[in-house]
Design an enzyme around this catalytic site. Structure first.
Site, PDB file in Angstrom:
ATOM      1  N   ARG A 170       1.107  -1.086   0.145  1.00 44.25           N
ATOM      2  CA  ARG A 170       0.007   0.067  -0.163  1.00 44.25           C
ATOM      3  C   ARG A 170       1.312   1.564  -0.083  1.00 44.25           C
ATOM      4  NH1 ARG A 170      -6.212   0.861   1.595  1.00 44.25           N
ATOM      5  NH2 ARG A 170      -5.010   2.881   1.483  1.00 44.25           N
ATOM      6  N   HIS A 190     -15.542  12.158  13.793  1.00 42.88           N
ATOM      7  CA  HIS A 190     -15.247  11.200  13.929  1.00 42.88           C
ATOM      8  C   HIS A 190     -13.968   9.993  14.009  1.00 42.88           C
ATOM      9  CE1 HIS A 190     -15.422   6.449  12.521  1.00 42.88           C
ATOM     10  NE2 HIS A 190     -14.862   7.033  11.808  1.00 42.88           N
ATOM     11  N   HIS A 217     -14.040  -3.873   8.579  1.00 41.72           N
ATOM     12  CA  HIS A 217     -13.183  -3.800   8.547  1.00 41.72           C
ATOM     13  C   HIS A 217     -12.989  -5.589   7.798  1.00 41.72           C
ATOM     14  CE1 HIS A 217     -12.034  -0.829  10.696  1.00 41.72           C
ATOM     15  NE2 HIS A 217     -11.477  -0.217   9.939  1.00 41.72           N
TER      16      HIS A 217
HETATM   17  N1  GLN Z   1     -15.885  10.391   6.613  1.00 40.72           N
HETATM   18  C1  GLN Z   1     -14.777   9.305   5.990  1.00 40.72           C
HETATM   19  C2  GLN Z   1     -15.707   8.171   5.450  1.00 40.72           C
HETATM   20  O1  GLN Z   1     -16.743   7.606   5.493  1.00 40.72           O
HETATM   21  C3  GLN Z   1     -14.584   8.866   7.652  1.00 40.72           C
HETATM   22  C4  GLN Z   1     -13.376   8.143   6.930  1.00 40.72           C
HETATM   23  C5  GLN Z   1     -12.147   8.085   8.098  1.00 40.72           C
HETATM   24  O2  GLN Z   1     -12.604   8.062   9.659  1.00 40.72           O
HETATM   25  N2  GLN Z   1     -10.828   7.353   7.908  1.00 40.72           N
HETATM   26  O3  GLN Z   1     -15.130   7.056   4.457  1.00 40.72           O
HETATM   27 ZN    ZN Z   2     -12.786   5.816  10.181  1.00 41.30          ZN
END
Ligand code: GLN
Ligand code: ZN
Length: 768
Positions: free
Chosen positions: A529, A655, A708
């Protein structure tokens, strides 16, 4: 004479050849022999390039098919039982199984194939990820991969004498983990050392004069016991027959109180990071024993800026004056693994900005010039020095870097700008009234699956094959269909799906002044990656709204609440190459102002819920505890600056993709987001404890669906998790959502999972 040195070269190849080769091998499109040949070719190219540039101490074994820590795990035969390794040399199947889980290094999903990969975690405070070694109390070690010796001989056969690199025994153990509680991995040192002795002995017999041993853990907070371990480790390593000389390398920060430990080790050279910690030079010069050479990490191995020769020469000349050029090595601060390969391959970069940049290859040239300057005098490199001065002055004075209006605005930021109008308790009441959400509201984190169709359309638009209006129509259709879907499963707070975004940082970088996108600035993130971080070169200005058009369109498609989606200032900073001519906090504050404007435009456009993602706050934590407070203060301030301009009725979400909040919970609470969504689905909500102990008052969406994994969570499973959460949270606090965005999942997985998630929320509502 000072010696031009390198600590490591990017292994991916100027055109990501290694990534392609490894991925082809995994999908059985090329054989192992073909893969190994591509590896050999890359190594040869890189060695010759370094030689041609005038590097005298050229590293070998910096190459890796996946990760240098995994290579060390293979070298010492620390293969966990589940990989069923039966001894002998570690084969490629076992190697890739440890990296990726499953069997045979094929594309088997780790969670379904039963054999889980080694855990992956961030390499210090970089964006590179290594595979965490696993140790058990009865751990045995044996030489199980001769890669380091093989690659030394491979270079030797090409007529190039290299300095092999290995990860040092103490850092290797400290970076590992044990499944057994309270087991101290360092207690394995005595068992591990014989393997290192054997490696050094063999290298010495093969003709190696030097070995580079990386001990980056020397820049961390260490206990007295850990410091003693270094002495125990290096005494035997310094007594190898044939007398191979050890260059002990430290990087990513100052040695600080570990300096006395480092200078007491019986090594031939000590490398220090003078980019991150130039102030340590005086102390090191003071304490370095007379027989030890000093390797000056003067070229930034973590960033893409051209070196400031005058500044570097001041440091180098000081060292030369004190201990003499014969004891000096000149090199990059750390391995160049963290920089892109070659600026030559940036074909259409803005010419003004281009002259300020240096990728790995250009950094080697800088090392060579500085070394020549010391050895043959300034006149011998007069042209290079004056060209460098011109570039430095151009960058220092460029109006593209310095925008007075941005600096003035940033200087005028005040605490009230970072503070919501009313405290959370009052906002909550108002939001309850106007948003009219049910108990346990359901939502998602932002992105929906990025289908091939979406990727193709975006690529076609970027290439100019799709007109702007056709692309816009396409995206509107995506949004409309995502919304129809979300209404059909009866989610409460909808999102537009993020189909227009390739990447949550790049998307904003492309639209902000002060950012530069590159075509070839790839660096390895982990395994195959690679990422291409944008470059922040100047003061940051928002030219206009960045997301408002899509969000407003989305809101126009539904009566339900639409959540606007932004990336927060800390995450944008953290995942970019950042300018080095002002503090990171200042750059972050400028981004915070730009995001603030976007937030206010969304609000003015009728959007009543806005999420500002900050998944990178935790990874920005400094390596030393004593620096945490200052970092968290400005990081939290920048987030608050971006969020706090709105009315009380507007609900701010954030988030974060992790859940270790214990040691930063105060800062998380200080963000004062109305709602935070976090990752907890894999830990059975245990990680909510930090919030509970802190009596965190605002709302929380602990992820109940592990995105995941392709596994579809059942209703019962999610109800169970939510009930566990309700044992410690008040009902009014609890949101129901997946633990991250859904962009990497397939619709076939997402549909049933979200349907179950909504059903779980409804069943819980029926119960209370
Ligand atoms: N809003 C982003 C998504 O849903 C958040 C991605 C992340 O937290 N890495 O893809
Ligand atoms: Zn996330």
């Amino acid at each position: 004479m000072a010696i031009a040195t390198n600590l490591g070269f990017p292994r991916i190849g100027a055109h990501r050849e290694l990534k392609r080769a490894v991925e082809k091998f995994w999908t059985e499109k090329i054989s192992e022999a073909e893969l190994q040949q591509i590896g050999r070719d890359l190594r040869e190219t890189h060695w010759k390039l370094q030689q041609a540039t005038g590097i005298e101490q050229i590293p070998s074994n910096d190459f890796s098919l996946y990760d240098q820590v995994l290579d060390t795990t293979a070298m010492v035969g620390a293969i966990p039982d589940r990989f069923q390794w039966t001894g002998g040399a570690v084969d490629l199947t076992t190697y890739f199984a440890m990296a990726r889980g499953g069997k045979g290094g094929k594309s088997v999903d780790a969670t379904t194939a039963g054999v889980a990969a080694l855990e992956m975690t961030k390499w210090f405070d970089t964006n590179y990820h290594y595979l965490v070694p696993e140790f058990e109390p009865e751990q045995q070690f044996q030489l199980a991969s001769t890669k380091v010796i093989d690659e030394f001989l491979e270079a030797k056969a090409l007529g190039i004498e290299t300095r092999p690199v290995i990860l040092g025994p103490v850092s290797f153990l400290l970076l590992g983990k044990s499944g057994t509680a309270d087991f101290d991995c360092l207690s394995l040192l005595d068992r591990l050392l014989p393997v290192y002795v054997e490696v050094l002995t063999r290298l010495s017999a093969a003709g190696a004069k030097w070995i580079q041993i990386d001990e980056p853990c020397l820049v961390l907070d260490l206990t007295a016991e850990q410091r003693v371990a270094f002495q125990r480790a290096y005494d035997p390593l310094s007594m190898i027959a044939g007398g191979i000389q050890i260059a002990l390398t430290t990087y990513f920060g100052p040695l600080a109180e570990n300096l006395s430990t480092a200078v007491a080790l019986p090594v031939a050279a000590l490398h220090i990071d003078l980019v991150r910690a130039p102030e340590q030079l005086d102390d090191v010069l003071e304490q370095l024993p007379a027989e030890v050479a000093l390797s000056l990490g003067i070229i930034d191995g973590r960033n893409i800026w051209k070196n400031d020769f005058e500044q570097s020469l001041a440091l180098i000349e000081k060292a030369v004056d004190r201990i003499g050029a014969d004891r000096i090595l000149i090199g990059p601060s750390c391995s160049l693994l963290h920089t892109p390969v070659d600026l030559e391959n940036e074909t259409d970069l803005d010419p003004e900005l281009r002259q300020w940049l240096a990728y790995a290859r250009q950094k080697l040239e800088e090392i060579s010039v500085l070394t020549r300057c010391i050895n043959a005098g300034r006149e011998s490199v007069a042209d290079a020095l004056s060209a460098n001065l011109t570039a430095m002055n151009a960058r220092r004075n460029s109006p593209r870097v310095h925008r007075p209006e941005v600096k003035e605005r940033s200087a005028a930021v005040t605490e009230p700008m970072r503070t919501r109008k009313s405290p959370y308790a009052e906002r909550h009441v108002l939001q309850q009234k106007t948003l009219d959400l049910p108990l346990f509201p359901t939502t998602t984190i932002g992105s929906f699956p990025q289908t091939d169709e979406i990727r193709k359309a975006r690529a076609a638009f970027k290439k100019g094959e799709l007109t702007e209006s056709a692309y816009e129509q396409f995206l509107q259709a995506c949004i409309a269909s995502d919304i129809q879907y979300q209404e059909s499963v009866d989610l409460d707070v909808l999102v537009h799906g993020e189909a227009e975004r390739n990447d949550m940082v790049e998307y904003f970088g492309e639209q902000l002044e002060g950012f530069l996108a590159t075509k070839n600035g790839w660096v390895q993130s982990y395994g195959s990656r690679c990422v291409k971080p944008p470059i922040i070169f100047g003061d940051i200005l928002r030219k206009g709204p960045m997301t408002v058009k899509w969000t407003k369109y989305a809101q126009s498609c539904t009566q339900k609440l639409m959540k606007g989606m932004l990336t927060g200032p800390v995450t944008i900073l953290q995942w970019s190459f950042v300018r080095d001519d002002q503090p990171r906090s200042e750059t972050c504050q400028q981004i915070g102002l730009a995001i603030r404007d976007e937030v206010l435009d969304l609000e003015a456009g009728g959007i009543r819920i806005i999420q500002i993602d900050e998944p990178a706050v935790r990874e920005g934590l400094p390596l030393r505890r004593s620096d945490w407070r200052a970092y968290l203060k400005w990081a939290v301030d920048c987030f608050r600056l971006s969020a706090a301009g709105v009315e009380d009725e507007t609900q701010i979400h954030t988030h974060m993709c992790y859940s270790e909040f214990n040691d930063i919970i105060e800062a998380i609470a200080a963000l004062d987001a109305d709602v935070i969504s976090i990752e907890t689905s894999r830990s059975n909500m245990e990680l909510l404890d930090a919030f509970v102990q802190f009596r965190y008052p605002n709302e929380i969406g602990p992820g109940v669906y592990d995105i995941h994994s392709p596994r579809v969570p059942t209703v019962e499973w999610m109800v169970d998790l939510l009930e566990t959460a309700l044992n410690v949270l008040e009902p009014r606090q609890l949101w129901v959502n997946p633990d991250c965005g859904l962009k990497t999942r397939k619709w076939d997985e997402v549909r049933p999972a979200l349907q179950n998630m909504v059903a779980a929320a409804k069943s819980l509502r029926a119960k209370v």
